[in-house]
Design a protein around this motif. Sequence first.
Motif, PDB file in Angstrom:
ATOM      1  N   ASP A 266      -5.735 -17.961  41.970  1.00  0.00           N
ATOM      2  CA  ASP A 266      -5.608 -19.077  42.906  1.00  0.00           C
ATOM      3  C   ASP A 266      -6.926 -19.260  43.660  1.00  0.00           C
ATOM      4  N   GLU A 267      -7.647 -20.326  43.353  1.00  0.00           N
ATOM      5  CA  GLU A 267      -8.906 -20.667  44.026  1.00  0.00           C
ATOM      6  C   GLU A 267      -9.886 -19.482  44.064  1.00  0.00           C
ATOM      7  N   PRO A 268     -10.239 -18.882  42.919  1.00  0.00           N
ATOM      8  CA  PRO A 268     -11.110 -17.696  42.950  1.00  0.00           C
ATOM      9  C   PRO A 268     -12.549 -17.992  43.343  1.00  0.00           C
ATOM     10  N   THR A 269     -12.974 -19.261  43.319  1.00  0.00           N
ATOM     11  CA  THR A 269     -14.347 -19.594  43.709  1.00  0.00           C
ATOM     12  C   THR A 269     -14.415 -20.168  45.114  1.00  0.00           C
ATOM     13  N   ASN A 270     -13.297 -20.170  45.824  1.00  0.00           N
ATOM     14  CA  ASN A 270     -13.250 -20.756  47.161  1.00  0.00           C
ATOM     15  C   ASN A 270     -14.221 -20.049  48.103  1.00  0.00           C
ATOM     16  N   GLY A 271     -15.157 -20.790  48.679  1.00  0.00           N
ATOM     17  CA  GLY A 271     -16.092 -20.229  49.635  1.00  0.00           C
ATOM     18  C   GLY A 271     -17.332 -19.598  49.042  1.00  0.00           C
ATOM     19  N   LEU A 272     -17.429 -19.545  47.722  1.00  0.00           N
ATOM     20  CA  LEU A 272     -18.593 -18.925  47.096  1.00  0.00           C
ATOM     21  C   LEU A 272     -19.794 -19.871  47.121  1.00  0.00           C
ATOM     22  N   ASP A 273     -20.998 -19.281  47.189  1.00  0.00           N
ATOM     23  CA  ASP A 273     -22.200 -20.103  47.070  1.00  0.00           C
ATOM     24  C   ASP A 273     -22.390 -20.477  45.596  1.00  0.00           C
ATOM     25  N   PRO A 274     -23.310 -21.398  45.289  1.00  0.00           N
ATOM     26  CA  PRO A 274     -23.465 -21.846  43.898  1.00  0.00           C
ATOM     27  C   PRO A 274     -23.677 -20.722  42.896  1.00  0.00           C
ATOM     28  N   MET A 275     -24.463 -19.703  43.255  1.00  0.00           N
ATOM     29  CA  MET A 275     -24.685 -18.592  42.337  1.00  0.00           C
ATOM     30  C   MET A 275     -23.409 -17.785  42.127  1.00  0.00           C
ATOM     31  N   GLY A 276     -22.638 -17.619  43.199  1.00  0.00           N
ATOM     32  CA  GLY A 276     -21.378 -16.904  43.074  1.00  0.00           C
ATOM     33  C   GLY A 276     -20.397 -17.640  42.179  1.00  0.00           C
ATOM     34  N   VAL A 277     -20.403 -18.976  42.247  1.00  0.00           N
ATOM     35  CA  VAL A 277     -19.537 -19.781  41.381  1.00  0.00           C
ATOM     36  C   VAL A 277     -19.926 -19.582  39.921  1.00  0.00           C
ATOM     37  N   VAL A 278     -21.237 -19.596  39.650  1.00  0.00           N
ATOM     38  CA  VAL A 278     -21.730 -19.407  38.281  1.00  0.00           C
ATOM     39  C   VAL A 278     -21.330 -18.027  37.754  1.00  0.00           C
ATOM     40  N   GLU A 279     -21.509 -16.988  38.575  1.00  0.00           N
ATOM     41  CA  GLU A 279     -21.178 -15.627  38.154  1.00  0.00           C
ATOM     42  C   GLU A 279     -19.685 -15.489  37.852  1.00  0.00           C
ATOM     43  N   MET A 280     -18.849 -16.083  38.702  1.00  0.00           N
ATOM     44  CA  MET A 280     -17.409 -16.012  38.473  1.00  0.00           C
ATOM     45  C   MET A 280     -17.030 -16.762  37.196  1.00  0.00           C
ATOM     46  N   ARG A 281     -17.646 -17.915  36.993  1.00  0.00           N
ATOM     47  CA  ARG A 281     -17.349 -18.697  35.794  1.00  0.00           C
ATOM     48  C   ARG A 281     -17.745 -17.932  34.531  1.00  0.00           C
ATOM     49  N   GLU A 282     -18.913 -17.308  34.546  1.00  0.00           N
ATOM     50  CA  GLU A 282     -19.363 -16.544  33.376  1.00  0.00           C
ATOM     51  C   GLU A 282     -18.447 -15.354  33.107  1.00  0.00           C
ATOM     52  N   LEU A 283     -17.989 -14.706  34.166  1.00  0.00           N
ATOM     53  CA  LEU A 283     -17.091 -13.559  34.000  1.00  0.00           C
ATOM     54  C   LEU A 283     -15.750 -13.998  33.403  1.00  0.00           C
ATOM     55  N   LEU A 284     -15.189 -15.077  33.910  1.00  0.00           N
ATOM     56  CA  LEU A 284     -13.903 -15.553  33.404  1.00  0.00           C
ATOM     57  C   LEU A 284     -14.018 -16.031  31.958  1.00  0.00           C
ATOM     58  N   THR A 285     -15.127 -16.668  31.635  1.00  0.00           N
ATOM     59  CA  THR A 285     -15.358 -17.099  30.250  1.00  0.00           C
ATOM     60  C   THR A 285     -15.417 -15.902  29.319  1.00  0.00           C
ATOM     61  N   ARG A 286     -16.073 -14.840  29.758  1.00  0.00           N
ATOM     62  CA  ARG A 286     -16.182 -13.624  28.931  1.00  0.00           C
ATOM     63  C   ARG A 286     -14.812 -12.972  28.751  1.00  0.00           C
ATOM     64  N   LEU A 287     -14.030 -12.933  29.806  1.00  0.00           N
ATOM     65  CA  LEU A 287     -12.688 -12.350  29.704  1.00  0.00           C
ATOM     66  C   LEU A 287     -11.837 -13.111  28.690  1.00  0.00           C
ATOM     67  N   ASN A 288     -11.995 -14.417  28.685  1.00  0.00           N
ATOM     68  CA  ASN A 288     -11.215 -15.246  27.771  1.00  0.00           C
ATOM     69  C   ASN A 288     -11.705 -15.121  26.336  1.00  0.00           C
ATOM     70  N   ARG A 289     -13.009 -15.241  26.131  1.00  0.00           N
ATOM     71  CA  ARG A 289     -13.544 -15.287  24.771  1.00  0.00           C
ATOM     72  C   ARG A 289     -13.631 -13.923  24.115  1.00  0.00           C
ATOM     73  N   GLU A 290     -14.024 -12.911  24.880  1.00  0.00           N
ATOM     74  CA  GLU A 290     -14.238 -11.594  24.288  1.00  0.00           C
ATOM     75  C   GLU A 290     -12.988 -10.724  24.312  1.00  0.00           C
ATOM     76  N   MET A 291     -12.132 -10.927  25.305  1.00  0.00           N
ATOM     77  CA  MET A 291     -10.953 -10.080  25.435  1.00  0.00           C
ATOM     78  C   MET A 291      -9.652 -10.831  25.152  1.00  0.00           C
ATOM     79  N   GLY A 292      -9.761 -12.134  24.926  1.00  0.00           N
ATOM     80  CA  GLY A 292      -8.586 -12.908  24.562  1.00  0.00           C
ATOM     81  C   GLY A 292      -7.575 -13.110  25.673  1.00  0.00           C
ATOM     82  N   ILE A 293      -8.007 -12.993  26.930  1.00  0.00           N
ATOM     83  CA  ILE A 293      -7.091 -13.141  28.061  1.00  0.00           C
ATOM     84  C   ILE A 293      -6.853 -14.622  28.352  1.00  0.00           C
ATOM     85  N   THR A 294      -5.597 -15.005  28.414  1.00  0.00           N
ATOM     86  CA  THR A 294      -5.229 -16.358  28.815  1.00  0.00           C
ATOM     87  C   THR A 294      -5.328 -16.450  30.333  1.00  0.00           C
ATOM     88  N   ILE A 295      -5.876 -17.561  30.835  1.00  0.00           N
ATOM     89  CA  ILE A 295      -6.126 -17.678  32.273  1.00  0.00           C
ATOM     90  C   ILE A 295      -5.548 -18.982  32.811  1.00  0.00           C
TER      91      ILE A 295
END
Length: 307
Positions: free
Chosen positions: A158-187
Amino acid sequence: MNEYVLRTQQLTKRYKTQSALDRVDMTVRKGTIYGFIGQNGAGKSTLMKLVTGLAFPTSGSIELFGATGGAELNLARKRMGVAIENPALYPQLTAAENLEAHRLQQGIPGKESLKRTLDLIGLSGTGRKKTKNFSLGMKQRLALGVALLGEPEFLILDEPTNGLDPMGVVEMRELLTRLNREMGITILISSHILSELHLLATHYGIIHKGKLLEELTSRELQERCRQFIHIKVNVPERAAAVLERELATTEFEVTADGVIRLYAHLDRPADVSSALVAGGLALEQFMPMGEDLESYFASRIGGGEHA
């Protein structure tokens, strides 16, 4: 194997006379990143709480990994990782100590998950640093780590990027993408900002005042927001031939009412109009059109006012 991780049917939640969720039919397919978008108070958190068992529906049903009720549904919930609202982080503990506390609370056997999770969320180098001294981005990653402890197949955020600065948003997005693509986690990830989700999500659900207005894929969203030159001429068939011959493009369509939507040469409108006029055509309408992502969202929730 069930291709759906989550399905709801006519899911409704009422508080006295107020309807927080109104007959929602949602479908989340296995392996997808479902961007759940709506304004604050639209019903996103309410639905997530119902799915995770933190609240109970007034009516309707929830299907999770094929399980539909009672003990089976509760067992299926163990295959989820959840970060809704502000997770309980202990400010006086380190990242590793926080994860260990949550591991014990959740009854997850073995400590091997701690190092794996710290490495995964990029906090293995924080050592003895207490959580109270973490940046907001670090705290958000640690909250995600708590959700990942049990090696879930399905993440609800629920709103995991809420309040993050632009770099924090990018880091969170890259992490979630990796979890989905490499580990097959549905999000399933909620936000009220479509521009944050469009680089991440593969599917979308738009909710407004408790009603699910629309579900669509990222490709469908891009098509609906696609930019084009709107052209109306006296002879559409001849204009189509000019576009193909003089501008060497077939990236256009002719609608039933004779309007041409040209998706190419958007940066060269003068060349397009000149070619059409040189071909003996009279231009009746010629203008750039199309919505950006935020405009599309605004138009949908505007239409939802009277749904």
